[in-house]
Design a protein around this motif. Structure first.
Motif, short mmCIF file in Angstrom:
data_model
loop_
_atom_site.label_atom_id
_atom_site.label_comp_id
_atom_site.label_asym_id
_atom_site.label_seq_id
_atom_site.Cartn_x
_atom_site.Cartn_y
_atom_site.Cartn_z
N PRO A 336 -0.36 9.90 16.59
CA PRO A 336 1.04 10.34 16.44
C PRO A 336 1.79 9.47 15.42
O PRO A 336 1.33 8.38 15.07
CB PRO A 336 1.62 10.13 17.85
CG PRO A 336 0.45 9.92 18.76
CD PRO A 336 -0.65 9.34 17.90
N ALA A 337 2.95 9.96 14.97
CA ALA A 337 3.71 9.26 13.92
C ALA A 337 4.01 7.81 14.32
O ALA A 337 3.85 6.88 13.51
CB ALA A 337 5.01 10.01 13.64
N MET A 338 4.42 7.62 15.56
CA MET A 338 4.80 6.26 15.99
C MET A 338 3.59 5.31 15.92
O MET A 338 3.73 4.15 15.55
CB MET A 338 5.32 6.33 17.42
CG MET A 338 5.69 5.01 17.95
SD MET A 338 7.44 4.84 18.07
CE MET A 338 7.54 4.28 19.73
N GLU A 339 2.40 5.82 16.27
CA GLU A 339 1.20 4.99 16.23
C GLU A 339 0.86 4.65 14.76
O GLU A 339 0.46 3.52 14.45
CB GLU A 339 0.04 5.73 16.91
CG GLU A 339 -1.21 4.89 17.17
CD GLU A 339 -1.05 3.83 18.26
OE1 GLU A 339 0.08 3.47 18.62
OE2 GLU A 339 -2.09 3.31 18.71
N ALA A 340 1.02 5.62 13.87
CA ALA A 340 0.76 5.37 12.44
C ALA A 340 1.71 4.29 11.92
O ALA A 340 1.30 3.39 11.15
CB ALA A 340 0.91 6.65 11.64
N LEU A 341 2.97 4.36 12.34
CA LEU A 341 3.94 3.34 11.90
C LEU A 341 3.58 1.97 12.47
O LEU A 341 3.69 0.95 11.77
CB LEU A 341 5.36 3.77 12.32
CG LEU A 341 6.51 2.91 11.82
CD1 LEU A 341 6.48 2.72 10.30
CD2 LEU A 341 7.86 3.52 12.22
N ARG A 342 3.12 1.95 13.71
CA ARG A 342 2.69 0.67 14.29
C ARG A 342 1.48 0.12 13.54
O ARG A 342 1.35 -1.09 13.32
CB ARG A 342 2.31 0.87 15.77
CG ARG A 342 3.48 1.09 16.66
CD ARG A 342 3.18 0.58 18.07
NE ARG A 342 4.40 0.23 18.74
CZ ARG A 342 5.01 1.00 19.65
NH1 ARG A 342 4.48 2.13 20.02
NH2 ARG A 342 6.15 0.60 20.20
N MET A 343 0.56 1.02 13.14
CA MET A 343 -0.61 0.56 12.38
C MET A 343 -0.19 -0.08 11.06
O MET A 343 -0.80 -1.03 10.59
CB MET A 343 -1.56 1.74 12.12
CG MET A 343 -2.28 2.23 13.36
SD MET A 343 -3.11 3.81 13.12
CE MET A 343 -4.48 3.32 12.09
N GLY A 344 0.88 0.46 10.47
CA GLY A 344 1.35 -0.08 9.19
C GLY A 344 2.23 -1.31 9.32
O GLY A 344 2.63 -1.88 8.30
N THR A 345 2.57 -1.69 10.56
CA THR A 345 3.49 -2.83 10.74
C THR A 345 2.95 -3.81 11.79
O THR A 345 2.26 -4.77 11.44
CB THR A 345 4.89 -2.31 11.14
OG1 THR A 345 4.78 -1.47 12.30
CG2 THR A 345 5.53 -1.51 10.02
N GLU A 346 3.24 -3.51 13.05
CA GLU A 346 2.90 -4.41 14.16
C GLU A 346 1.38 -4.72 14.24
O GLU A 346 0.97 -5.87 14.35
CB GLU A 346 3.37 -3.71 15.44
CG GLU A 346 3.22 -4.45 16.70
CD GLU A 346 3.55 -3.50 17.90
OE1 GLU A 346 4.38 -2.58 17.75
OE2 GLU A 346 2.95 -3.72 18.95
N TYR A 347 0.55 -3.67 14.15
CA TYR A 347 -0.90 -3.90 14.25
C TYR A 347 -1.41 -4.61 12.99
O TYR A 347 -2.43 -5.29 13.03
CB TYR A 347 -1.67 -2.61 14.46
CG TYR A 347 -1.27 -1.79 15.68
CD1 TYR A 347 -0.49 -2.32 16.70
CD2 TYR A 347 -1.68 -0.46 15.81
CE1 TYR A 347 -0.12 -1.55 17.80
CE2 TYR A 347 -1.32 0.31 16.91
CZ TYR A 347 -0.53 -0.25 17.90
OH TYR A 347 -0.18 0.52 18.98
N GLY A 348 -0.68 -4.43 11.88
CA GLY A 348 -1.05 -5.14 10.65
C GLY A 348 -0.92 -6.64 10.85
O GLY A 348 -1.81 -7.41 10.50
N ALA A 349 0.21 -7.05 11.45
CA ALA A 349 0.44 -8.48 11.70
C ALA A 349 -0.66 -9.02 12.63
O ALA A 349 -1.21 -10.10 12.40
CB ALA A 349 1.81 -8.68 12.31
N LYS A 350 -0.97 -8.24 13.66
CA LYS A 350 -1.99 -8.68 14.63
C LYS A 350 -3.36 -8.81 13.96
O LYS A 350 -4.10 -9.76 14.20
CB LYS A 350 -2.04 -7.64 15.76
CG LYS A 350 -2.38 -8.22 17.08
CD LYS A 350 -2.15 -7.23 18.21
CE LYS A 350 -3.04 -7.66 19.38
NZ LYS A 350 -3.40 -6.54 20.24
#
Ligand SMILES: CSC[C@H]1O[C@@H](n2cnc3c(O)ncnc32)[C@H](O)[C@@H]1O
Ligand SMILES: [Zn+2]
Length: 436
Positions: A336-350
């Motif tokens: 979903p869109a929110m998961e894609a945005l997390r992949m590009g931000t929060e999960y990127g940092a992790k």
């Protein structure tokens, strides 16, 4: 010494806070020096006059995080399109890269850093040669980066030693530099370019320096088959056997995985940088991202180098990630869109083992971007998260801050000389062609 405080109050803004119940809020964000100290719907009480910034019409997002690339390869953008990975590397990239000077790497990296900053990326990982030059650009630009000297070990033992020493020295010298904006990793390029005993030496260095490992893995079917032929194991088991996963590890691509391999990555806390644009262009395949996420693997997004993408637009990678897995699985909820945005931000940092970046909340580093929502393709204002993933592009980025400092203002870079970079990068490519 004069100490000046850098304080901003952003008002009338719309902010992506990405909480499950309320992903977007309208209100205020307070920046003090390099940190966000408040974000919320109420105006914070301030005991002094500070600079106010009107965020009307802007959507504020965490800065995008690109977790895999080779930025100096911007000089080879458009040079060798429509080829599969091995042919592209062996016949096009490696012969040209052999001619790269430190200066070429500097201007190629500067061109990419400019492109990334203007497009809303605030942190990137880079694996390449001549890394001092990349670090210099990062220092000057104000960007945040995880840098690692990538090593191809298809050479004599003497040259192998020299490259390993260089990678070690770079990782030691630059970790924590540029006011902490630069961190480092250790990178054998791939299991097919580094013999097993050589990879073990990188693992030892990573242990000695307490650093993570970054490598390419299981990008193509041919690579997996060759690994089985050469070493009797698929790449995941091979790297596990060599001790790579005993360190915090980020692997790039991981396109061709079995169910068991997904479990091994999850059990060992190995993060994956998913590079959908590059994997499609090099015809490598489509990674099993929904299954990886379901198994608990941290999956972030990368562009890979600008010669296999062919841009560094992280909005495009988020959109691709949200779209291709729907098509590949037949499940509209695959990403979903929110998961894609997390992949590009929060999960990127992790994935980059960075703390304090990747989201907009009090206490986090002030790495954030603002996109102009009053444009035809971003109206009406139904769902800002949806618009950021499915409709926006790097061209919509109006302002960018890294570490509390504004680096892009109305689309203009405040830290780098854009005109000079464009000129020097073109000249560097022409010089390369003349020498080839
Ligand atoms: C040793 S520095 C990095 C090295 O990696 C090469 N490269 C660029 N893109 C890819 C990719 O998708 N898979 C494997 N290797 C890649 C680049 O050309 C440099 O030689
Ligand atoms: Zn790569």
């Amino acid at each position: 010494m004069l100490i000046t405080t850098n304080k901003w109050l952003i008002k009338n803004g719309t902010f992506a806070v990405l909480t499950e119940d309320k992903p977007v809020i309208r209100g205020y964000m307070l920046i003090e020096n390099d940190r966000i100290t408040y974000i919320g719907e109420e105006r914070p009480k301030l005991d002094e006059q500070i600079t106010e910034f009107d965020g009307k019409g802007l959507f504020f997002l965490p800065g995008l995080i690109n977790t895999h690339g080779h930025v100096a390869m911007s000089l080879l953008r458009g040079y060798g399109d429509d080829l599969a990975l091995q042919v592209w590397l062996q016949e096009k990239m490696w012969p040209m890269e052999a001619k790269f000077t430190g200066e070429d790497v500097y201007w190629g990296s500067a061109l990419s850093v400019l492109e990334m900053l203007k497009g809303g990326t605030t942190t990137f990982l880079d694996m390449y040669d001549h890394m001092n030059q990349v670090a210099k650009v990062v220092e000057q630009s104000g960007m945040r980066a995880v840098l690692t000297r990538g090593v191809i070990g298809l050479c004599s033992p003497d040259v192998q030693k020299q490259k390993l020493d260089e990678a070690t020295a770079f990782a030691k010298d630059w970790n924590g530099k540029a006011d902490g904006r630069i961190t480092t990793m250790i990178s054998p390029h791939a299991p097919y370019t580094c013999p097993p005993d050589y990879i073990e030496k990188f693992v030892q260095v990573a242990h000695d320096l307490n650093l993570p490992i970054h490598t390419h893995m299981s990008e193509t079917k041919a690579e997996v088959e060759q690994n089985v032929k050469d070493y009797g194991l698929r790449p995941v088991a091979h790297l596990q056997k060599l001790g790579v996963f005993s360190r915090p590890t980020l692997v790039a691509h991981a396109v061709h995985l079995t169910d068991e391999e997904i479990e091994i990555l999850a059990a060992n806390g190995v993060a994956v940088s998913h590079n959908p644009g590059s994997n499609l262009k090099l015809a490598s395949g489509i990674a099993r991202v929904p299954e990886l996420l379901k198994a608990g693997v941290t999956v972030s997004l990368g562009t890979d180098g600008p010669a296999s993408n062919n841009n560094l637009d992280m909005f495009e990678e988020m959109r691709l990630a949200a779209l291709i897995h729907k098509g590949a699985t037949g499940d509209p909820l695959a990403i979903p869109a929110m998961e894609a945005l997390r992949m590009g931000t929060e999960y990127g940092a992790k994935s980059l083992f960075l703390e304090g970046v990747g989201s907009l909340s009090a206490g986090m580093k002030a790495d954030f971007i603002a996109i102009n929502m009053d444009q035809p393709h971003l109206l009406p204002h139904t769902d800002f998260i949806s618009h950021a993933v499915y409709s926006a592009s790097s061209k919509d980025v109006e302002h960018v801050w890294v570490d509390g400092k504004q680096v892009i203002k109305h689309g203009e870079c405040l830290t780098l000389d854009e005109e000079r970079i464009r000129r020097e990068a073109q000249a560097a490519f022409e010089g390369l062609l003349a020498r080839s």
